[in-house]
Design an enzyme around this catalytic site. Structure first.
Site, PDB file in Angstrom:
ATOM      1  N   PRO A   2     -26.894 -34.037   7.032  1.00 54.49           N
ATOM      2  CA  PRO A   2     -26.554 -33.742   5.626  1.00 54.49           C
ATOM      3  C   PRO A   2     -25.503 -32.628   5.566  1.00 54.49           C
ATOM      4  CG  PRO A   2     -28.932 -33.658   5.986  1.00 54.49           C
ATOM      5  CD  PRO A   2     -28.295 -33.743   7.332  1.00 54.49           C
ATOM      6  N   GLU A   3     -24.441 -32.868   4.848  1.00 53.86           N
ATOM      7  CA  GLU A   3     -23.423 -31.843   4.662  1.00 53.86           C
ATOM      8  C   GLU A   3     -23.511 -31.317   3.228  1.00 53.86           C
ATOM      9  OE1 GLU A   3     -19.616 -32.181   6.376  1.00 53.86           O
ATOM     10  OE2 GLU A   3     -20.196 -33.671   7.862  1.00 53.86           O
ATOM     11  N   HIS A  89     -43.602 -37.250   9.775  1.00 53.24           N
ATOM     12  CA  HIS A  89     -42.368 -36.457   9.768  1.00 53.24           C
ATOM     13  C   HIS A  89     -42.221 -35.622   8.503  1.00 53.24           C
ATOM     14  CE1 HIS A  89     -41.271 -38.430  13.417  1.00 53.24           C
ATOM     15  NE2 HIS A  89     -41.234 -39.617  12.858  1.00 53.24           N
ATOM     16  N   ARG A 107     -36.373 -34.843  13.075  1.00 55.44           N
ATOM     17  CA  ARG A 107     -35.914 -34.083  14.240  1.00 55.44           C
ATOM     18  C   ARG A 107     -36.302 -32.608  14.170  1.00 55.44           C
ATOM     19  NH1 ARG A 107     -29.937 -35.893  15.736  1.00 55.44           N
ATOM     20  NH2 ARG A 107     -30.427 -34.569  17.510  1.00 55.44           N
ATOM     21  N   ARG A 151      -6.077 -16.609  11.930  1.00 48.86           N
ATOM     22  CA  ARG A 151      -6.825 -17.387  12.924  1.00 48.86           C
ATOM     23  C   ARG A 151      -5.882 -18.168  13.825  1.00 48.86           C
ATOM     24  NH1 ARG A 151     -12.224 -17.617  11.112  1.00 48.86           N
ATOM     25  NH2 ARG A 151     -12.442 -15.741   9.868  1.00 48.86           N
TER      26      ARG A 151
END
Ligand code: ZN
Length: 271
Positions: A2-3, A89, A107, A151
Site C-alpha cells: 500500500p502506498e 491474519h 505478512r 542531493r
C-alpha cells in the site's frame, strides 16, 4: 505494497464513520512489526475524535493519545458494524460503539502503536523524519527544486527516501518521472528548475489521480488484501517491462535501483 494513495483511500473509507465512537475493547493477534506500547485495556472507554494521515501512517486521534496504524507490506483495514469472525491474519481489532476496525496483515510488517502525544517517542521517531505531504499546500515547487539541488543521488532514490516529500513510493515515483519526461537515474542536483517544477506537478497529478481512482474502486481495494492492482491497470511504465511505451512505442525498460525495480522509457525520459 500500500502506498500513500491507498492509505488515503483507506482513511476516507472509515474516518467519518468512526469519528465520535467510543472504544469498547481492543484485541491483538500475533505480534506485528512493533509492540502496541500500552496495556490493551488502557484504551477502553476512550473515544476516537478523528482519523488523519501522515505519510503512510493512519492516525486515530483519541480524546487522550493517538493510535498510529501502518499497513506495512500487505496490510488492509476494514471497518463495519459486523465483520465475519476473526481469521488467522487479522492481528488487530478495535471494537467501538460505531463498529469494528480490523487490520488484516498476512505478512505482519504492519504496526499499531500507541502514542501519548505526537511530539514525543515513539510517535516523534516514526513521524519525525517525514518530508512534506505531497497533496497539501506545504509542497511548494520552488522549495522542492531547492531541496533537490542539495542531493547528488539519483532522482528516483531521492523521491523514495521520503524526507523531501513523503509518500512517493516505487510505483508513483516511476509514473511521475515518466510523466515529467525525466530519466530515473538522473542526479537530483542536475535537474533544471523547469524540469523540477514539471516533476512537482507530475507527482501531485499522479497521486491525486490514484486517490480518485482508489475512491471509485474502494470496495475492490478493501477486499483485495492490500493489493494496489487498480492503479497498476493503467500504469504508463510501472510493471510494463518490454511492453511498448504508451506514448512512443519504445519497449519499456526495467532496471534495479537500490534493490527496487524502476521502469522507464528510454525515448520519452531524458537524462
Ligand atoms: Zn516513450
Amino acid at each position: 505494497m500500500p502506498e500513500l494513495p491507498e492509505v488515503e483511500v483507506t482513511r476516507r473509507s472509515f474516518a467519518d464513520r468512526i469519528a465520535g465512537a467510543s472504544i469498547l475493547r481492543l484485541e491483538m493477534g500475533k505480534p506485528l512489526r512493533w509492540p502496541l506500547g500500552c496495556e490493551v485495556s488502557a484504551l477502553e472507554g476512550r473515544s476516537v475524535r478523528s482519523v488523519t494521515r501522515r505519510g503512510k501512517y493512519l492516525l486515530l486521534n483519541l480524546d487522550e493519545g493517538h493510535l498510529l496504524l501502518h499497513l506495512g507490506m500487505s496490510g488492509s483495514v476494514q471497518f463495519a458494524q459486523v465483520l465475519p469472525p476473526r481469521g488467522n491474519h487479522d492481528h488487530f481489532e478495535l471494537l467501538t460503539s460505531r463498529g469494528t476496525l480490523r487490520l488484516h496483515d498476512p505478512r505482519r510488517f504492519g504496526a499499531v502503536v500507541y502514542a501519548q502525544a505526537l511530539d514525543v517517542a515513539p510517535a516523534a521517531k516514526l513521524l519525525g523524519g517525514l518530508g512534506v505531504e505531497p497533496l497539501e499546500a506545504g509542497f511548494d515547487p520552488l522549495v522542492f527544486h531547492r531541496a533537490l539541488q542539495l542531493r547528488r543521488s539519483a532522482i528516483k532514490q531521492v523521491l523514495l527516501a521520503g524526507d523531501i516529500v513523503v509518500g512517493v513510493g516505487n510505483i508513483y515515483a516511476s509514473e511521475a518521472l515518466f510523466m515529467a519526461g525525466i530519466r530515473p537515474t538522473l542526479r537530483a542536483d542536475r535537474l533544471s528548475k523547469p524540469r523540477a517544477l514539471r516533476l512537482h506537478a507530475a507527482i501531485v497529478q499522479v497521486l491525486m489521480r490514484a486517490v480518485a481512482l482508489g475512491g471509485s474502486t474502494l470496495r475492490d481495494f478493501s477486499s483485495a488484501e492490500g493489493q494496489s492492482g487498480y492503479f497498476q491497470l493503467d500504469a504508463m511504465v510501472y510493471g510494463r517491462q518490454g511492453q511498448p511505451c504508451r506514448v512512443c512505442g519504445t519497449p519499456v525498460k526495467a532496471i534495479r535501483q537500490g534493490q527496487r525495480s524502476t521502469f522507464f522509457c528510454t525515448t520519452c525520459q531524458k537524462a
